[in-house]
Motif scaffolding. Structure first.
Motif, PDB file in Angstrom:
ATOM      1  N   PRO A   1     110.916 -19.670  37.055  1.00  0.00           N
ATOM      2  CA  PRO A   1     112.090 -19.200  36.313  1.00  0.00           C
ATOM      3  C   PRO A   1     112.957 -18.198  37.071  1.00  0.00           C
ATOM      4  N   ALA A   2     112.369 -17.264  37.772  1.00  0.00           N
ATOM      5  CA  ALA A   2     113.174 -16.263  38.495  1.00  0.00           C
ATOM      6  C   ALA A   2     114.037 -16.922  39.573  1.00  0.00           C
ATOM      7  N   GLU A   3     113.488 -17.905  40.276  1.00  0.00           N
ATOM      8  CA  GLU A   3     114.258 -18.615  41.299  1.00  0.00           C
ATOM      9  C   GLU A   3     115.354 -19.454  40.654  1.00  0.00           C
TER      10      GLU A   3
ATOM     11  N   ARG B   1     132.609 -16.667  37.148  1.00  0.00           N
ATOM     12  CA  ARG B   1     133.016 -17.393  35.938  1.00  0.00           C
ATOM     13  C   ARG B   1     132.508 -16.643  34.715  1.00  0.00           C
ATOM     14  N   LEU B   2     133.074 -16.954  33.569  1.00  0.00           N
ATOM     15  CA  LEU B   2     132.548 -16.431  32.316  1.00  0.00           C
ATOM     16  C   LEU B   2     131.412 -17.352  31.884  1.00  0.00           C
ATOM     17  N   TYR B   3     130.226 -16.800  31.735  1.00  0.00           N
ATOM     18  CA  TYR B   3     129.085 -17.607  31.326  1.00  0.00           C
ATOM     19  C   TYR B   3     128.052 -16.728  30.643  1.00  0.00           C
ATOM     20  N   VAL B   4     127.162 -17.357  29.919  1.00  0.00           N
ATOM     21  CA  VAL B   4     126.066 -16.637  29.290  1.00  0.00           C
ATOM     22  C   VAL B   4     124.947 -16.545  30.318  1.00  0.00           C
ATOM     23  N   ALA B   5     124.620 -15.325  30.703  1.00  0.00           N
ATOM     24  CA  ALA B   5     123.528 -15.083  31.636  1.00  0.00           C
ATOM     25  C   ALA B   5     122.246 -14.921  30.834  1.00  0.00           C
ATOM     26  N   TYR B   6     121.165 -15.403  31.390  1.00  0.00           N
ATOM     27  CA  TYR B   6     119.876 -15.323  30.718  1.00  0.00           C
ATOM     28  C   TYR B   6     118.930 -14.424  31.498  1.00  0.00           C
ATOM     29  N   ALA B   7     118.032 -13.791  30.778  1.00  0.00           N
ATOM     30  CA  ALA B   7     116.960 -13.031  31.418  1.00  0.00           C
ATOM     31  C   ALA B   7     115.923 -14.034  31.916  1.00  0.00           C
ATOM     32  N   ASP B   8     115.123 -13.615  32.883  1.00  0.00           N
ATOM     33  CA  ASP B   8     114.072 -14.501  33.395  1.00  0.00           C
ATOM     34  C   ASP B   8     113.141 -14.965  32.278  1.00  0.00           C
ATOM     35  N   ALA B   9     112.906 -14.107  31.282  1.00  0.00           N
ATOM     36  CA  ALA B   9     112.032 -14.481  30.162  1.00  0.00           C
ATOM     37  C   ALA B   9     112.616 -15.648  29.373  1.00  0.00           C
ATOM     38  N   GLU B  10     113.937 -15.708  29.268  1.00  0.00           N
ATOM     39  CA  GLU B  10     114.572 -16.820  28.554  1.00  0.00           C
ATOM     40  C   GLU B  10     114.489 -18.112  29.365  1.00  0.00           C
TER      41      GLU B  10
ATOM     42  N   THR C   1     112.027 -18.689  31.359  1.00  0.00           N
ATOM     43  CA  THR C   1     110.605 -19.034  31.193  1.00  0.00           C
ATOM     44  C   THR C   1     110.409 -19.811  29.896  1.00  0.00           C
ATOM     45  N   TYR C   2     111.070 -19.393  28.848  1.00  0.00           N
ATOM     46  CA  TYR C   2     110.986 -20.107  27.566  1.00  0.00           C
ATOM     47  C   TYR C   2     111.529 -21.531  27.718  1.00  0.00           C
ATOM     48  N   GLN C   3     112.676 -21.677  28.409  1.00  0.00           N
ATOM     49  CA  GLN C   3     113.229 -23.009  28.635  1.00  0.00           C
ATOM     50  C   GLN C   3     112.272 -23.857  29.463  1.00  0.00           C
ATOM     51  N   LYS C   4     111.623 -23.260  30.444  1.00  0.00           N
ATOM     52  CA  LYS C   4     110.649 -23.995  31.266  1.00  0.00           C
ATOM     53  C   LYS C   4     109.532 -24.545  30.378  1.00  0.00           C
ATOM     54  N   LYS C   5     109.055 -23.729  29.441  1.00  0.00           N
ATOM     55  CA  LYS C   5     107.999 -24.184  28.529  1.00  0.00           C
ATOM     56  C   LYS C   5     108.490 -25.319  27.636  1.00  0.00           C
ATOM     57  N   LEU C   6     109.720 -25.206  27.132  1.00  0.00           N
ATOM     58  CA  LEU C   6     110.292 -26.292  26.325  1.00  0.00           C
ATOM     59  C   LEU C   6     110.363 -27.580  27.136  1.00  0.00           C
ATOM     60  N   SER C   7     110.845 -27.459  28.363  1.00  0.00           N
ATOM     61  CA  SER C   7     110.948 -28.631  29.233  1.00  0.00           C
ATOM     62  C   SER C   7     109.581 -29.243  29.503  1.00  0.00           C
ATOM     63  N   GLN C   8     108.598 -28.404  29.789  1.00  0.00           N
ATOM     64  CA  GLN C   8     107.248 -28.899  30.074  1.00  0.00           C
ATOM     65  C   GLN C   8     106.618 -29.562  28.853  1.00  0.00           C
ATOM     66  N   LEU C   9     106.863 -29.012  27.669  1.00  0.00           N
ATOM     67  CA  LEU C   9     106.335 -29.632  26.446  1.00  0.00           C
ATOM     68  C   LEU C   9     106.882 -31.034  26.247  1.00  0.00           C
TER      69      LEU C   9
END
Length: 180
Positions: A48-50, A62-71, A73-81
């Motif tokens: 996730p950090a990379e 650009r204007l964008y929503v930046a995410y914390a590494d923890a978020e 990580t959550y997306q990584k878990k969703l993807s893996q599931l």
């Protein structure tokens, strides 16, 4: 979201915002793509950090929503599931990233694809070799050029105060994940 929900928020003063480009690619179309003389790219799972570092580099300025590494990580878990992951794309000196979720055995959702136009086709071909499906739904920021697709709002926003902001797909920001 359902049209009724969008209409409800519009009545409260919300406007379309955070645009993205969404394209549906069928397997036959991808397999018919010829080689354009571009060096091949590799796609592999990353931490996730990379992913977040690469993502922030792509969206800088650009204007964008930046995410914390923890978020991420959550997306990584969703993807893996779902049977997929978050990935780094390496093509020459270009470093991109991609978030993938499997919807079912025939459909794959690429929730975010950040790669240069030069390597877009190669990344799609490589991704289809790694993930067998009949249909690939690919989302990119509206401001990144890619073949085809439809630009659409991905969220709604409300500007507080007297200032009126002109809503333009390429300028009004990028959300990416809805953690849906």
């Amino acid at each position: 979201a359902e049209r009724t929900l969008v209409d409800f928020y519009r009545k409260l003063g919300y406007e379309d915002g955070f645009y993205l480009r969404e394209t549906v690619w069928l397997r036959e179309k991808i397999t018919s793509l010829g080689s354009e003389g571009v060096c091949s790219c590799s796609i592999s799972p990353i931490m996730p950090a990379e992913y977040n570092r690469r993502r922030n580099e792509w969206l800088r300025g650009r204007l964008y929503v930046a995410y914390a590494d923890a978020e991420i990580t959550y997306q990584k878990k969703l993807s893996q599931l779902s049977g997929a992951d978050i990935y780094g794309i390496d093509a020459g000196t270009v470093r991109g990233c991609m978030t993938v979720e499997r919807i079912n055995s025939d459909r794959l959702l690429i929730k975010e694809l950040l790669v240069s136009e030069k390597y877009f086709t190669e990344a799609i071909k490589q991704m289809s070799q790694q993930f067998q499906a009949q249909e690939y739904v690919i989302r990119t920021p509206a401001f990144l050029v890619q073949p085809g697709g439809t630009i659409r709002p991905f969220a709604m926003l409300r500007i507080h105060g007297e200032r009126k902001l002109t809503v333009a797909p390429a300028e009004l920001g990028y959300l990416a994940f809805a953690f849906d």
